[in-house]
Scaffold this active site. Sequence first.
Site, short mmCIF file in Angstrom:
data_model
loop_
_atom_site.label_atom_id
_atom_site.label_comp_id
_atom_site.label_asym_id
_atom_site.label_seq_id
_atom_site.Cartn_x
_atom_site.Cartn_y
_atom_site.Cartn_z
N ASP A 250 -18.68 11.47 -40.37
CA ASP A 250 -18.57 12.72 -39.62
C ASP A 250 -18.80 13.93 -40.52
OD1 ASP A 250 -18.31 13.41 -37.01
OD2 ASP A 250 -16.15 13.69 -37.05
N ASP A 296 -14.28 11.27 -30.75
CA ASP A 296 -13.05 11.81 -31.32
C ASP A 296 -11.85 11.51 -30.45
OD1 ASP A 296 -14.41 12.91 -33.50
OD2 ASP A 296 -15.05 14.59 -32.27
#
Length: 425
Positions: A250, A296
Amino acid sequence: ALPARKGTCPWRRARGLPPGRKCGLRRGLATMEQSEAPNGSAAREAPSAGTAGARPPATPEGMALAYGSLVLMALLPIFFGALRSVSCAKGKNASDMPETITSRDAARFPIVASCTLLGLYLFFKIFSQEYINLLLSMYFFVLGILALSHTISPVMNRFFPANFPNKQYQLLFTQGSGETREEIVNYEFDAKDLVCLAMSSVVGVWYLLRKHWIANNLFGLAFSLNGVELLHLNNVSTGCILLGGLFIYDVFWVFGTNVMVTVAKSFEAPIKLVFPQDLLEKGLEADNFAMLGLGDIVIPGIFIALLLRFDISLKKNTHTYFYTSFVAYILGLGLTIFIMHIFKHAQPALLYLVPACIGFPLLVALAKGEVAEMFSYESSAEILPHTPRLTHFPNVSGSPASLADSMQQTLPCSHRRRQQAPSAM
């Protein structure tokens, strides 16, 4: 989604105007993921494609409503998905097993996600964005209908009368003949499934025709809940490997390159939750969205679900680790929103969620002297050999589950069979 940059407003820069006051093209919370890699973070707030000029800045009330709604929508699939994952692990039916992620799967997950992300980036650079999104829309149209049907079926079944004619059906595809015949699809369903499927199809058509944000969110919530319920980490060490690898993934793709932001701006699919910041001004036709990617939600969610099953295995009638990780997720997501709002730049949410979701439960385990028990716990020992999925559509549970399906080598879908009695509905 427009990537935030320091200096001149993008609207002014595009028209050759000198720097001025802040325009309304501000960042909203958006951690965009890819269709086959549910773990990315990228650009946040997204003006609609047809915007001809700068939009007014979002009001503090509108931003608070949008961010609060996103946090609430993120918590719902994690909480209920974790509870349903426990029921899944305690089932007695051997027809459908949840997808178990091993340490090997977890280690190569970021590599698969990176290759998929880079592939999408190249596709959007080479081919027409319109045709790619059309293909993806049809793909997620089918996935969304099936995932939403599975999500609502436990609730809908309570409203069917006792004398409802619940006929059984079977869909069978085979390859070859005689002893070499192999089942490709062997799927059993009933009339109640068809009713749920029809209701979900209405939402699917609505999304396909209008791309409305409410229809998008219904599909996104269904994908998230399916992912948390049906993807099981086999132990805490595997969870740490998975979250640690995606933490690096990420951060690299958001801060190190423009690949994630480019794909996030180009990708049109229900792989994110959205909420308009101008809802109070424009109502349901609002178009200034804050966003949160499903990765997420699902990635920390499957780790939180694992800790809930660990709590239950301790047989102490407490859910200490589950509630600790759940609160840690709220704090991590809140910190993501705060940092994004302060710096006006896209934030990789896993940068804040991973340390919170791993660190807080670990501190509790240290305080209680249960670190050894935590890391020796094996979730797969409880779900094997008989574990069902609580789903009427086992092969479709959203993009997170489809990625796990592509990685799972030992449980090909062709050999899964759903054998469900009406009482199990």
